[in-house]
Design a protein around this motif. Sequence first.
Motif, PDB file in Angstrom:
ATOM      1  N   LEU A 206       4.120  14.824  20.563  1.00  0.00           N
ATOM      2  CA  LEU A 206       2.868  14.101  20.784  1.00  0.00           C
ATOM      3  C   LEU A 206       2.517  14.086  22.263  1.00  0.00           C
ATOM      4  N   GLU A 207       1.220  14.030  22.526  1.00  0.00           N
ATOM      5  CA  GLU A 207       0.746  14.047  23.905  1.00  0.00           C
ATOM      6  C   GLU A 207       0.393  12.647  24.379  1.00  0.00           C
ATOM      7  N   PRO A 208       0.894  12.258  25.559  1.00  0.00           N
ATOM      8  CA  PRO A 208       0.457  10.977  26.119  1.00  0.00           C
ATOM      9  C   PRO A 208      -1.012  11.052  26.538  1.00  0.00           C
ATOM     10  N   ASN A 209      -1.622   9.889  26.702  1.00  0.00           N
ATOM     11  CA  ASN A 209      -3.007   9.775  27.158  1.00  0.00           C
ATOM     12  C   ASN A 209      -4.021  10.424  26.220  1.00  0.00           C
ATOM     13  N   LYS A 210      -3.675  10.470  24.924  1.00  0.00           N
ATOM     14  CA  LYS A 210      -4.652  10.902  23.934  1.00  0.00           C
ATOM     15  C   LYS A 210      -4.240  10.352  22.579  1.00  0.00           C
ATOM     16  N   TRP A 211      -5.194  10.261  21.667  1.00  0.00           N
ATOM     17  CA  TRP A 211      -4.895   9.798  20.312  1.00  0.00           C
ATOM     18  C   TRP A 211      -4.206  10.916  19.547  1.00  0.00           C
ATOM     19  N   ASN A 212      -3.076  10.578  18.925  1.00  0.00           N
ATOM     20  CA  ASN A 212      -2.284  11.510  18.136  1.00  0.00           C
ATOM     21  C   ASN A 212      -2.224  11.002  16.696  1.00  0.00           C
ATOM     22  N   LYS A 213      -2.494  11.892  15.745  1.00  0.00           N
ATOM     23  CA  LYS A 213      -2.400  11.538  14.331  1.00  0.00           C
ATOM     24  C   LYS A 213      -0.975  11.811  13.852  1.00  0.00           C
ATOM     25  N   VAL A 214      -0.370  10.815  13.196  1.00  0.00           N
ATOM     26  CA  VAL A 214       0.981  10.946  12.660  1.00  0.00           C
ATOM     27  C   VAL A 214       0.913  10.672  11.161  1.00  0.00           C
ATOM     28  N   THR A 215       1.596  11.517  10.368  1.00  0.00           N
ATOM     29  CA  THR A 215       1.618  11.383   8.917  1.00  0.00           C
ATOM     30  C   THR A 215       3.057  11.325   8.429  1.00  0.00           C
ATOM     31  N   PHE A 216       3.301  10.433   7.477  1.00  0.00           N
ATOM     32  CA  PHE A 216       4.638  10.237   6.901  1.00  0.00           C
ATOM     33  C   PHE A 216       4.481  10.106   5.393  1.00  0.00           C
ATOM     34  N   ASP A 217       5.214  10.933   4.628  1.00  0.00           N
ATOM     35  CA  ASP A 217       5.199  10.858   3.172  1.00  0.00           C
ATOM     36  C   ASP A 217       6.452  10.139   2.683  1.00  0.00           C
ATOM     37  N   TYR A 218       6.264   9.291   1.680  1.00  0.00           N
ATOM     38  CA  TYR A 218       7.323   8.424   1.161  1.00  0.00           C
ATOM     39  C   TYR A 218       7.208   8.407  -0.356  1.00  0.00           C
ATOM     40  N   LEU A 219       8.298   8.646  -1.039  1.00  0.00           N
ATOM     41  CA  LEU A 219       8.328   8.614  -2.500  1.00  0.00           C
ATOM     42  C   LEU A 219       8.758   7.229  -2.958  1.00  0.00           C
ATOM     43  N   THR A 220       7.965   6.626  -3.855  1.00  0.00           N
ATOM     44  CA  THR A 220       8.355   5.301  -4.350  1.00  0.00           C
ATOM     45  C   THR A 220       9.674   5.405  -5.104  1.00  0.00           C
ATOM     46  N   PRO A 221      10.485   4.367  -5.041  1.00  0.00           N
ATOM     47  CA  PRO A 221      11.744   4.387  -5.785  1.00  0.00           C
ATOM     48  C   PRO A 221      11.500   4.008  -7.245  1.00  0.00           C
ATOM     49  N   GLU A 222      12.545   4.070  -8.036  1.00  0.00           N
ATOM     50  CA  GLU A 222      12.497   3.474  -9.362  1.00  0.00           C
ATOM     51  C   GLU A 222      12.541   1.973  -9.111  1.00  0.00           C
ATOM     52  N   VAL A 223      11.432   1.287  -9.378  1.00  0.00           N
ATOM     53  CA  VAL A 223      11.339  -0.117  -9.000  1.00  0.00           C
ATOM     54  C   VAL A 223      12.154  -1.000  -9.929  1.00  0.00           C
ATOM     55  N   ARG A 224      12.646  -2.093  -9.380  1.00  0.00           N
ATOM     56  CA  ARG A 224      13.407  -3.065 -10.167  1.00  0.00           C
ATOM     57  C   ARG A 224      12.474  -3.901 -11.027  1.00  0.00           C
ATOM     58  N   ARG A 225      11.317  -4.257 -10.451  1.00  0.00           N
ATOM     59  CA  ARG A 225      10.286  -5.025 -11.169  1.00  0.00           C
ATOM     60  C   ARG A 225       8.920  -4.472 -10.755  1.00  0.00           C
ATOM     61  N   PRO A 226       7.950  -4.425 -11.674  1.00  0.00           N
ATOM     62  CA  PRO A 226       6.601  -3.954 -11.317  1.00  0.00           C
ATOM     63  C   PRO A 226       5.937  -4.817 -10.244  1.00  0.00           C
ATOM     64  N   SER A 227       6.427  -6.031 -10.065  1.00  0.00           N
ATOM     65  CA  SER A 227       5.869  -6.923  -9.046  1.00  0.00           C
ATOM     66  C   SER A 227       6.491  -6.693  -7.663  1.00  0.00           C
ATOM     67  N   ASP A 228       7.487  -5.795  -7.558  1.00  0.00           N
ATOM     68  CA  ASP A 228       8.082  -5.487  -6.254  1.00  0.00           C
ATOM     69  C   ASP A 228       7.003  -4.938  -5.331  1.00  0.00           C
ATOM     70  N   ILE A 229       7.211  -5.126  -4.022  1.00  0.00           N
ATOM     71  CA  ILE A 229       6.170  -4.759  -3.077  1.00  0.00           C
ATOM     72  C   ILE A 229       6.562  -3.615  -2.142  1.00  0.00           C
ATOM     73  N   LEU A 230       5.547  -2.828  -1.820  1.00  0.00           N
ATOM     74  CA  LEU A 230       5.626  -1.823  -0.767  1.00  0.00           C
ATOM     75  C   LEU A 230       5.114  -2.487   0.494  1.00  0.00           C
ATOM     76  N   LYS A 231       5.848  -2.308   1.584  1.00  0.00           N
ATOM     77  CA  LYS A 231       5.433  -2.841   2.876  1.00  0.00           C
ATOM     78  C   LYS A 231       5.420  -1.673   3.863  1.00  0.00           C
ATOM     79  N   VAL A 232       4.275  -1.489   4.551  1.00  0.00           N
ATOM     80  CA  VAL A 232       4.114  -0.400   5.516  1.00  0.00           C
ATOM     81  C   VAL A 232       3.645  -0.990   6.833  1.00  0.00           C
ATOM     82  N   TYR A 233       4.293  -0.567   7.933  1.00  0.00           N
ATOM     83  CA  TYR A 233       3.920  -1.057   9.262  1.00  0.00           C
ATOM     84  C   TYR A 233       4.469  -0.117  10.320  1.00  0.00           C
TER      85      TYR A 233
END
Length: 168
Positions: A118-145
């Motif tokens: 990545l280059e300093p002093n400019k906007w850089n686009k970053v992409t990350f792919d993540y596969l959901t796990p086999e969830v324990r409960r459908p109410s479990d949450i994904l948190k991204v930050y």
Amino acid sequence: RVLFRSDGKEEFKNEAEYSMKNIGLLDFENSKDKAHICDTLFHSGHSSFIMDSLTEYTPAIIKKYTEITSGDYAWIRITVYVYSLDSFKQNPASIIATFEHKGYSYKYGGYDIEKLNLEPNKWNKVTFDYLTPEVRRPSDILKVYVWHRGKKTLYIDDLRVDAYEQKK
């Protein structure tokens, strides 16, 4: 079909077999947290989120599994724009995606942006792919930050989370 690289990392390759929907966007345009908003440097709109030595985390995008997919799994694509006045190697940060059950993380994924060219002093686009796990409960949450591990100023804009479900 999930592809794994030789290093064990998951790889989302067959995008044409999936339908995409946006499940979250933080563009920091109408944030109530005025202390961390910059209105002079931004990728789009008129503001971005400022991180420094005292601000380790961006606000999180949080979604229940049932808001992501009704299927067995989904691919999650996270994109974010980052800007640093200093080298990213000197100002490291990570995109974090985790699934939680009753407040405990059970599939934690991190993508270290300082390993990219990545280059300093400019906007850089970053992409990350993540596969959901086999969830324990459908109410479990994904948190991204974004986790800022550096000490110097880092600007974040347009944190976006898209879900890819397999076409039927």
